[in-house]
Design a protein around this motif. Sequence first.
Motif, PDB file in Angstrom:
ATOM      1  N   ALA A 123       3.273   2.757  -4.812  1.00  0.00           N
ATOM      2  CA  ALA A 123       3.815   3.495  -5.949  1.00  0.00           C
ATOM      3  C   ALA A 123       3.833   4.984  -5.632  1.00  0.00           C
ATOM      4  O   ALA A 123       2.958   5.489  -4.929  1.00  0.00           O
ATOM      5  CB  ALA A 123       2.968   3.238  -7.199  1.00  0.00           C
ATOM      6  N   PRO A 124       4.809   5.713  -6.153  1.00  0.00           N
ATOM      7  CA  PRO A 124       4.798   7.164  -5.966  1.00  0.00           C
ATOM      8  C   PRO A 124       3.622   7.776  -6.708  1.00  0.00           C
ATOM      9  O   PRO A 124       3.040   7.160  -7.609  1.00  0.00           O
ATOM     10  CB  PRO A 124       6.135   7.603  -6.588  1.00  0.00           C
ATOM     11  N   ALA A 125       3.268   8.984  -6.331  1.00  0.00           N
ATOM     12  CA  ALA A 125       2.161   9.676  -6.995  1.00  0.00           C
ATOM     13  C   ALA A 125       2.582  10.087  -8.398  1.00  0.00           C
ATOM     14  O   ALA A 125       3.703  10.559  -8.625  1.00  0.00           O
ATOM     15  CB  ALA A 125       1.754  10.913  -6.202  1.00  0.00           C
ATOM     16  N   LEU A 126       1.688   9.886  -9.354  1.00  0.00           N
ATOM     17  CA  LEU A 126       1.875  10.496 -10.659  1.00  0.00           C
ATOM     18  C   LEU A 126       1.861  12.010 -10.494  1.00  0.00           C
ATOM     19  O   LEU A 126       1.099  12.551  -9.679  1.00  0.00           O
ATOM     20  CB  LEU A 126       0.769  10.073 -11.610  1.00  0.00           C
ATOM     21  N   ARG A 127       2.678  12.706 -11.283  1.00  0.00           N
ATOM     22  CA  ARG A 127       2.677  14.159 -11.218  1.00  0.00           C
ATOM     23  C   ARG A 127       1.289  14.704 -11.513  1.00  0.00           C
ATOM     24  O   ARG A 127       0.821  15.648 -10.856  1.00  0.00           O
ATOM     25  CB  ARG A 127       3.702  14.713 -12.213  1.00  0.00           C
TER      26      ARG A 127
ATOM     27  N   GLY B   8      -5.553   2.789  -4.212  1.00  0.00           N
ATOM     28  CA  GLY B   8      -4.969   3.956  -4.829  1.00  0.00           C
ATOM     29  C   GLY B   8      -3.466   4.025  -4.622  1.00  0.00           C
ATOM     30  O   GLY B   8      -2.731   4.446  -5.519  1.00  0.00           O
ATOM     31  N   HIS B   9      -2.978   3.603  -3.467  1.00  0.00           N
ATOM     32  CA  HIS B   9      -1.546   3.773  -3.191  1.00  0.00           C
ATOM     33  C   HIS B   9      -0.682   2.882  -4.067  1.00  0.00           C
ATOM     34  O   HIS B   9       0.519   3.122  -4.199  1.00  0.00           O
ATOM     35  CB  HIS B   9      -1.241   3.540  -1.704  1.00  0.00           C
ATOM     36  N   LYS B  10      -1.240   1.874  -4.687  1.00  0.00           N
ATOM     37  CA  LYS B  10      -0.489   1.074  -5.656  1.00  0.00           C
ATOM     38  C   LYS B  10      -0.728   1.557  -7.085  1.00  0.00           C
ATOM     39  O   LYS B  10      -0.025   1.141  -8.004  1.00  0.00           O
ATOM     40  CB  LYS B  10      -0.850  -0.397  -5.514  1.00  0.00           C
ATOM     41  N   LEU B  11      -1.713   2.418  -7.276  1.00  0.00           N
ATOM     42  CA  LEU B  11      -2.073   2.929  -8.598  1.00  0.00           C
ATOM     43  C   LEU B  11      -1.678   4.400  -8.716  1.00  0.00           C
ATOM     44  O   LEU B  11      -2.398   5.198  -9.300  1.00  0.00           O
ATOM     45  CB  LEU B  11      -3.569   2.735  -8.855  1.00  0.00           C
ATOM     46  N   TYR B  12      -0.551   4.757  -8.111  1.00  0.00           N
ATOM     47  CA  TYR B  12       0.028   6.098  -8.271  1.00  0.00           C
ATOM     48  C   TYR B  12      -0.849   7.195  -7.676  1.00  0.00           C
ATOM     49  O   TYR B  12      -0.764   8.348  -8.080  1.00  0.00           O
ATOM     50  CB  TYR B  12       0.314   6.382  -9.754  1.00  0.00           C
TER      51      TYR B  12
END
Length: 466
Positions: free
Chosen positions: A53-57, A235-239
């Motif tokens: 998932a992309p990073a949350l802002r 973490g990489h799947k949890l933004y």
Amino acid sequence: MTLLDSLTTDTLAAPLADPAPGPLAEVVGAGVPVPLVTGGTVPYANLDYAASAPALRAVADHVATALPLYSSVHRGAGYASAVSTAAYEAARACIGDFVGARSGVDGEHVVVVTRNTTDALNLLASAVAGPTLHLDVEHHANLVPWQLRGARAVTAAPTLAGTLAALEAELAATRPALLTVTGASNVTGEVLPLATLAELAHRHGARIAVDGAQLVPHRRVDVAALGIDYLAFSGHKLYAPFGAGVLVGRRDWLDAAPPYLAGGGAVRRVTLDGTTWADAPARHEAGTPNVLGALALAAACRTIAALPAGAVQAHEEALLERLDAGLRGLDGVRPLTLWAGSGEDVERIGVVTFTVDGYPAELVAQYLSAEHGIGVRDGRFCAHPLLDRLASGATAVRASLGLGSSAADVDRLLGALRSLLERGPGWTYAGPDGDHLPVPDPRGLPEWLGPAGLGDLDLDGAPCGD
């Protein structure tokens, strides 16, 4: 009429009901323009959340705020080290709170920071003394570590009820130390009834571990309430794509296990004659930990926890219903499911995998990217035994949704698939190994990657995607 207009008007089978959900949270890279082989650019439609998932802002901003005082943690006297230590341990507590970890001596859970879910499950595998049981539908991260240790695999039945019965029979017959299952399939999106499975495991003297890589980004998981003994997620799947994951689990096995890595930070005292090891979590975090990764993961947990109750599930269900309805209207598109067609009430997260009659999955994925600016995943998704069952060993295409997804993304995918079925691809796709790359590929790379284009790179990739 623009390309995007055409994708959402003349190519859909029928108008889909409003409201049309937009993104639920801001993610980095939303709407970034990507080039097409036909020329020009379109805003990227990211339907590959199940891979990364992309990073949350909010996560990216938090990391940027923390960077000026980043330092190595524990034992440092400098102000930056003290701040980083406090932030790292606060992040550990935040992550534990997010998934309902218990605290206190009686039944305490510990949170071990790892690299990702695969790392966390390999750590757990090193701590289990006794036989393990798992289903045949698992991602390789929750299959291969156990296979190497002689675990037994239970074949999922055509119904969820039959699968639970098969698991219970095997639990009663073999009395394993651990039952380990996925929380949600990374191929079909179907969610397993974790409270029921935990009760079954405990009734037969086993503990239960859950591969939460796909479930945790989509549903709130409370390990104490559900009776889960161990939970692993990334973490990489949890933004929070900054290289950290976690294993949350009962202390006793982790305290008794050999250190996952031997080195500084995992010890109480070292002499030339031997080493006295620390208890978990330090016991399994030798070396300098990924402080920023842990901070990013905690920031994602805080951001998601602050969303209105039920908002994530409602947003996703609206998009999933839209996607399901659209795919049902496309003759030749065949979704893959385990139990969803059995008549049972099987919950699903926003992951849909399908095949397209007459087209290899690799070509479909390349076509969606090259001609429509849509990112999906193709392959066997590191779940080879499951794809062997559902697609006779063939590859498939996976579209997955997340907090940054919108109805416009879904509609673009449906329109592009309808165009493929009705008119075929508008470009040539080839490759020496059946990878069906666009030929030629005139798309350029971002300036920070240099002057090369995509057609100049070797994009074969690994034999199985995440």
